[in-house]
Write a protein that holds these residues in place. Structure first.
Motif, PDB file in Angstrom:
ATOM      1  N   ASN A 419       8.056  11.621  23.388  1.00  0.00           N
ATOM      2  CA  ASN A 419       8.494  10.427  24.115  1.00  0.00           C
ATOM      3  C   ASN A 419       8.227   9.132  23.364  1.00  0.00           C
ATOM      4  O   ASN A 419       8.400   8.046  23.919  1.00  0.00           O
ATOM      5  N   LEU A 420       7.782   9.219  22.119  1.00  0.00           N
ATOM      6  CA  LEU A 420       7.562   8.009  21.328  1.00  0.00           C
ATOM      7  C   LEU A 420       8.884   7.274  21.105  1.00  0.00           C
ATOM      8  O   LEU A 420       9.915   7.882  20.801  1.00  0.00           O
ATOM      9  N   THR A 421       8.851   5.979  21.274  1.00  0.00           N
ATOM     10  CA  THR A 421      10.063   5.170  21.185  1.00  0.00           C
ATOM     11  C   THR A 421      10.074   4.335  19.910  1.00  0.00           C
ATOM     12  O   THR A 421       9.060   4.212  19.206  1.00  0.00           O
ATOM     13  N   GLU A 422      11.220   3.723  19.630  1.00  0.00           N
ATOM     14  CA  GLU A 422      11.306   2.790  18.515  1.00  0.00           C
ATOM     15  C   GLU A 422      10.305   1.654  18.684  1.00  0.00           C
ATOM     16  O   GLU A 422       9.689   1.192  17.719  1.00  0.00           O
ATOM     17  N   GLU A 423      10.125   1.225  19.932  1.00  0.00           N
ATOM     18  CA  GLU A 423       9.169   0.151  20.216  1.00  0.00           C
ATOM     19  C   GLU A 423       7.743   0.542  19.834  1.00  0.00           C
ATOM     20  O   GLU A 423       6.983  -0.266  19.294  1.00  0.00           O
ATOM     21  N   ASP A 424       7.364   1.804  20.116  1.00  0.00           N
ATOM     22  CA  ASP A 424       6.029   2.274  19.738  1.00  0.00           C
ATOM     23  C   ASP A 424       5.831   2.197  18.227  1.00  0.00           C
ATOM     24  O   ASP A 424       4.763   1.820  17.735  1.00  0.00           O
ATOM     25  N   LEU A 425       6.856   2.581  17.488  1.00  0.00           N
ATOM     26  CA  LEU A 425       6.758   2.637  16.033  1.00  0.00           C
ATOM     27  C   LEU A 425       6.819   1.254  15.383  1.00  0.00           C
ATOM     28  O   LEU A 425       6.451   1.101  14.214  1.00  0.00           O
ATOM     29  N   LEU A 426       7.288   0.263  16.128  1.00  0.00           N
ATOM     30  CA  LEU A 426       7.427  -1.092  15.593  1.00  0.00           C
ATOM     31  C   LEU A 426       6.437  -2.073  16.219  1.00  0.00           C
ATOM     32  O   LEU A 426       6.550  -3.284  16.021  1.00  0.00           O
ATOM     33  N   GLN A 427       5.480  -1.537  16.965  1.00  0.00           N
ATOM     34  CA  GLN A 427       4.518  -2.387  17.656  1.00  0.00           C
ATOM     35  C   GLN A 427       3.848  -3.363  16.695  1.00  0.00           C
ATOM     36  O   GLN A 427       3.434  -3.000  15.589  1.00  0.00           O
ATOM     37  N   ARG A 428       3.725  -4.600  17.121  1.00  0.00           N
ATOM     38  CA  ARG A 428       3.091  -5.612  16.277  1.00  0.00           C
ATOM     39  C   ARG A 428       1.605  -5.304  16.109  1.00  0.00           C
ATOM     40  O   ARG A 428       0.921  -5.038  17.095  1.00  0.00           O
ATOM     41  N   PRO A 429       1.091  -5.355  14.889  1.00  0.00           N
ATOM     42  CA  PRO A 429      -0.344  -5.102  14.680  1.00  0.00           C
ATOM     43  C   PRO A 429      -1.189  -6.242  15.250  1.00  0.00           C
ATOM     44  O   PRO A 429      -0.773  -7.401  15.247  1.00  0.00           O
ATOM     45  N   ARG A 430      -2.374  -5.886  15.719  1.00  0.00           N
ATOM     46  CA  ARG A 430      -3.282  -6.865  16.324  1.00  0.00           C
ATOM     47  C   ARG A 430      -4.453  -7.128  15.389  1.00  0.00           C
ATOM     48  O   ARG A 430      -4.861  -6.258  14.635  1.00  0.00           O
ATOM     49  N   GLY A 431      -5.016  -8.330  15.464  1.00  0.00           N
ATOM     50  CA  GLY A 431      -6.186  -8.661  14.674  1.00  0.00           C
ATOM     51  C   GLY A 431      -6.169 -10.103  14.218  1.00  0.00           C
ATOM     52  O   GLY A 431      -5.268 -10.883  14.577  1.00  0.00           O
ATOM     53  N   VAL A 432      -7.155 -10.460  13.414  1.00  0.00           N
ATOM     54  CA  VAL A 432      -7.295 -11.840  12.953  1.00  0.00           C
ATOM     55  C   VAL A 432      -6.980 -11.943  11.470  1.00  0.00           C
ATOM     56  O   VAL A 432      -7.020 -10.960  10.734  1.00  0.00           O
ATOM     57  N   ARG A 433      -6.671 -13.166  11.079  1.00  0.00           N
ATOM     58  CA  ARG A 433      -6.399 -13.466   9.668  1.00  0.00           C
ATOM     59  C   ARG A 433      -7.447 -14.475   9.213  1.00  0.00           C
ATOM     60  O   ARG A 433      -7.559 -15.562   9.790  1.00  0.00           O
ATOM     61  N   THR A 434      -8.197 -14.105   8.189  1.00  0.00           N
ATOM     62  CA  THR A 434      -9.366 -14.893   7.811  1.00  0.00           C
ATOM     63  C   THR A 434      -9.322 -15.342   6.353  1.00  0.00           C
ATOM     64  O   THR A 434      -8.573 -14.792   5.529  1.00  0.00           O
ATOM     65  N   MET A 435     -10.169 -16.312   6.053  1.00  0.00           N
ATOM     66  CA  MET A 435     -10.311 -16.769   4.670  1.00  0.00           C
ATOM     67  C   MET A 435     -10.822 -15.639   3.788  1.00  0.00           C
ATOM     68  O   MET A 435     -10.379 -15.476   2.647  1.00  0.00           O
ATOM     69  N   GLU A 436     -11.756 -14.852   4.306  1.00  0.00           N
ATOM     70  CA  GLU A 436     -12.278 -13.745   3.507  1.00  0.00           C
ATOM     71  C   GLU A 436     -11.184 -12.722   3.222  1.00  0.00           C
ATOM     72  O   GLU A 436     -11.148 -12.112   2.157  1.00  0.00           O
ATOM     73  N   GLY A 437     -10.273 -12.525   4.179  1.00  0.00           N
ATOM     74  CA  GLY A 437      -9.142 -11.639   3.942  1.00  0.00           C
ATOM     75  C   GLY A 437      -8.268 -12.136   2.812  1.00  0.00           C
ATOM     76  O   GLY A 437      -7.827 -11.363   1.950  1.00  0.00           O
ATOM     77  N   LEU A 438      -7.999 -13.446   2.788  1.00  0.00           N
ATOM     78  CA  LEU A 438      -7.213 -14.051   1.718  1.00  0.00           C
ATOM     79  C   LEU A 438      -7.930 -13.909   0.378  1.00  0.00           C
ATOM     80  O   LEU A 438      -7.311 -13.575  -0.646  1.00  0.00           O
ATOM     81  N   ARG A 439      -9.220 -14.137   0.387  1.00  0.00           N
ATOM     82  CA  ARG A 439      -9.997 -14.033  -0.853  1.00  0.00           C
ATOM     83  C   ARG A 439     -10.041 -12.592  -1.369  1.00  0.00           C
ATOM     84  O   ARG A 439      -9.878 -12.344  -2.575  1.00  0.00           O
ATOM     85  N   LEU A 440     -10.265 -11.656  -0.474  1.00  0.00           N
ATOM     86  CA  LEU A 440     -10.331 -10.256  -0.890  1.00  0.00           C
ATOM     87  C   LEU A 440      -8.999  -9.789  -1.459  1.00  0.00           C
ATOM     88  O   LEU A 440      -8.950  -9.113  -2.494  1.00  0.00           O
ATOM     89  N   ASN A 441      -7.904 -10.144  -0.781  1.00  0.00           N
ATOM     90  CA  ASN A 441      -6.583  -9.796  -1.301  1.00  0.00           C
ATOM     91  C   ASN A 441      -6.408 -10.319  -2.725  1.00  0.00           C
ATOM     92  O   ASN A 441      -5.902  -9.611  -3.610  1.00  0.00           O
ATOM     93  N   THR A 442      -6.812 -11.540  -2.941  1.00  0.00           N
ATOM     94  CA  THR A 442      -6.616 -12.184  -4.248  1.00  0.00           C
ATOM     95  C   THR A 442      -7.493 -11.541  -5.313  1.00  0.00           C
ATOM     96  O   THR A 442      -7.026 -11.239  -6.425  1.00  0.00           O
ATOM     97  N   ARG A 443      -8.730 -11.305  -4.970  1.00  0.00           N
ATOM     98  CA  ARG A 443      -9.687 -10.727  -5.929  1.00  0.00           C
ATOM     99  C   ARG A 443      -9.279  -9.308  -6.318  1.00  0.00           C
ATOM    100  O   ARG A 443      -9.297  -8.927  -7.495  1.00  0.00           O
ATOM    101  N   VAL A 444      -8.904  -8.514  -5.313  1.00  0.00           N
ATOM    102  CA  VAL A 444      -8.495  -7.135  -5.576  1.00  0.00           C
ATOM    103  C   VAL A 444      -7.178  -7.104  -6.338  1.00  0.00           C
ATOM    104  O   VAL A 444      -7.016  -6.351  -7.310  1.00  0.00           O
ATOM    105  N   GLY A 445      -6.224  -7.919  -5.909  1.00  0.00           N
ATOM    106  CA  GLY A 445      -4.911  -7.906  -6.549  1.00  0.00           C
ATOM    107  C   GLY A 445      -4.972  -8.259  -8.019  1.00  0.00           C
ATOM    108  O   GLY A 445      -4.362  -7.585  -8.867  1.00  0.00           O
ATOM    109  N   ILE A 446      -5.719  -9.299  -8.363  1.00  0.00           N
ATOM    110  CA  ILE A 446      -5.818  -9.720  -9.764  1.00  0.00           C
ATOM    111  C   ILE A 446      -6.518  -8.651 -10.598  1.00  0.00           C
ATOM    112  O   ILE A 446      -6.064  -8.311 -11.704  1.00  0.00           O
ATOM    113  N   GLN A 447      -7.595  -8.078 -10.080  1.00  0.00           N
ATOM    114  CA  GLN A 447      -8.313  -7.064 -10.852  1.00  0.00           C
ATOM    115  C   GLN A 447      -7.478  -5.799 -11.027  1.00  0.00           C
ATOM    116  O   GLN A 447      -7.534  -5.153 -12.079  1.00  0.00           O
ATOM    117  N   TYR A 448      -6.704  -5.446 -10.008  1.00  0.00           N
ATOM    118  CA  TYR A 448      -5.861  -4.261 -10.160  1.00  0.00           C
ATOM    119  C   TYR A 448      -4.785  -4.494 -11.224  1.00  0.00           C
ATOM    120  O   TYR A 448      -4.561  -3.647 -12.094  1.00  0.00           O
TER     121      TYR A 448
END
Length: 566
Positions: A419-448
């Motif tokens: 009974n899973l619907t298209e809506e279930d599969l496209l549900q918007r993710p929940r959570g916060v967006r933080t400065m540390e998230g931005l920093r971690l993305n940048t640090r990991v991305g450059i090193q990779y």
């Protein structure tokens, strides 16, 4: 034909000629005697035949991807195709899972490096997926040496001498089953031209490996004994149809039974989750299941919804399998696979042992066990680990919940997922967006990217094994936050992500990287070039489809005199 010395390598006279290529093939990579064992005239002729027969089909499939992207950017949402409803509702099954790979409860993955191959095959895992894709930087040296390594592994002759440790690595008597993941359809091989255009990377990977190794798998005289493959990055069943036709052509060329080749498809793009039945149907004689490629799937969610400002991702560490769109994806994959009689494989545990902090290591291991317990109880038949140190703990979780059964295909049907619907599969993710998230993305991305540019595609960073998929999440999330001027939560409360802010973050994270790894290593590395590439990718007005496509030209080195031309 190239003249051969008594040891099977090209003679000095032949070396001056370069590789003995088939008609229409131009090798622009460096000549090497070991590589010449792989790049034989007959093997190259087989690769060229694959390219000629399927290149227009691949080009069409890539054009269809572009058209779908345009629809999504115009506001459309991916969904189930009404035209293939009969396939989804039909009562059909794939070919029976062969006994050779019935039990896949723990699989380990890694690049096609020599020591890695030996350790992974000896690791105690049921399967080792040798990777030409996200865990490998596709330099000419890596690709060709990987083919040499795999041929030696299949032959059982592979060994490695570690000079620093004065130790020789060899295969045990009992080893994991070998699967190989070629590159995705979108990646070219710029060191090999066929009829004047770059070869399709995955056909080079598949063609060379199959040509040199199929006989060793087929000595059992029956279908389903391999070779075995993992197929990445598909978005539509038309792409699976191409692979099925490639397999049939290869089997016919080799004179082996239809269905000898078996493959697992990674469902790692958002459009593909709506095509799982159709993908299995196209590959039904060659399929052994689907896999939750969850890191690429998160990346694909952002890429698919790049023009949808209401679909912003929270910090990547918060996008786990408890998010509804991720849980729904896993549940539907299990139901689909078991209904069609094949394996439903779980996702990657990216953690690596924390050797200098036993307490932190125990906490990380408990998180891994909890995630794997969720997978096995949900109905997955097996799962992935990035490091051999995780295998005993994961194996214990699956053994205690599966017992002696090789898989859960018959016992865990997951009809509740019907009974899973298209809506279930496209549900918007929940959570916060933080400065540390931005920093971690940048640090990991450059090193990779810095590691990738110097030939390493799988990189341990901050107690996780990072590959191209996780680097892509970092890149597209930064791009998304910049594009829509996200206002940060938590430690960045009220701060808007702008080009000026991102520029300061890049500068500060580069300084942190230098402190962490040391100035000498920093100056010797490719960090400054990686920073330029990663920054450009995060700030470009239109999101590039793949980070590695943009960076690829930085590792292409042509040696135009390296091949003979007919």
């Amino acid at each position: 034909m190239m003249s051969l010395g008594t040891n099977g390598y090209a003679s000095p006279a032949a070396r001056k000629m370069g590789y003995d290529v088939a008609e229409g093939v131009d090798i622009r990579g460096r000549y090497d005697e070991e590589f010449a064992r792989i790049l034989t005239k007959d093997a190259l002729r087989f690769v060229a035949e694959l390219q000629r027969e399927f290149r227009n089909h691949v080009k069409y499939a890539m054009e269809c991807r572009k058209e779908a992207k345009m629809r999504y950017n115009a506001g459309a949402l991916p969904g189930f195709d009404p035209a293939t409803r009969c396939v989804r509702e039909g009562d059909w099954t794939c070919a029976a899972v062969p006994p050779a790979v019935a039990d896949r409860r723990v699989e380990i993955t890694g690049p096609v490096e020599r020591k890695m191959i030996i350790n992974a095959l000896n690791s105690g895992a049921k399967v080792f997926m040798a990777d030409f894709e996200d865990a490998l930087s596709p330099s000419w040296e890596n690709l060709m040496r990987g083919q040499v390594n795999l041929k030696d592994a299949v032959d059982g002759t592979i060994s490695f001498r570690d000079q620093a440790r004065n130790r020789v690595y060899k295969l045990n008597n009992q080893i994991a089953k070998l699967f190989v993941r070629p590159r995705g359809w979108h990646l070219p091989e710029a060191h090999m031209f066929i009829d004047g255009e770059p070869a399709i990377g995955c056909l080079v990977d598949f063609g060379l490996y199959f040509y040199h190794n199929y006989a060793a798998f087929c000595r059992n005289q029956g279908a389903g004994f391999g070779p075995f493959f993992y197929l990445p990055k598909m978005e539509h069943s038309r792409e699976a149809r191409i692979w099925n036709n490639v397999f049939e052509k290869a089997e016919k060329m080799a004179g082996i039974e239809n269905g000898s080749i078996r493959a697992t498809v990674l469902i790692e793009t958002l459009p593909a989750v709506f095509q799982m039945d159709e993908i299995l149907y196209e590959l039904r004689d060659h399929s052994v299941g689907l896999n939750c490629g969850r890191w690429d799937y998160i990346f694909s969610y952002v890429k698919t919804f790049q023009a949808h400002p209401d679909r912003l991702l929270p910090d990547r560490v918060q996008v786990g399998m408890t998010q509804q769109f991720m849980r729904s994806y896993s549940d539907l994959l299990i139901r689909t696979c078991h209904r069609r009689g094949v394996h439903a494989m779980g996702g990657m545990a990216a953690q690596i042992p924390i050797r200098d902090d036993p307490a932190a290591n125990e906490v990380a291991l408990e998180l891994v066990k909890k995630d794997k317990l969720r997978e096995v109880r949900a109905g997955h038949d097996g799962t992935w680990a990035a490091h051999p140190g995780l295998i005993p703990a994961i194996m214990e979780v699956f053994n205690s919940n599966m017992g002696n059964a090789p898989n859960q295909i018959q016992t865990m049907k997951r009809e509740d997922a019907a009974n899973l619907t298209e809506e279930d599969l496209l549900q918007r993710p929940r959570g916060v967006r933080t400065m540390e998230g931005l920093r971690l993305n940048t640090r990991v991305g450059i090193q990779y990217v810095a590691a990738w540019l110097t030939g390493t595609g799988s990189v341990p960073l901050y107690n996780l094994m990072e590959d191209a998929a996780t680097a892509e999440i970092s890149r597209v999330q930064n791009w998304q936050w910049l594009k829509y001027g996200v206002v940060l939560d938590g430690d960045g409360l009220g701060v808007k992500v702008s080009l000026d802010l991102f520029g300061r973050v890049v500068e500060e994270e580069m300084a942190r990287i230098e402190r962490e790894i040391g100035r000498e290593k920093f100056n010797k590395g490719m960090y400054k070039e990686a920073s330029k590439i990663f920054t450009r990718q995060c700030t470009t007005p239109m999101l590039d489809d793949f980070l590695t496509l943009d960076a690829y030209n930085n590792i292409v080195i042509h040696h135009p005199k390296g091949s003979s031309r007919l």
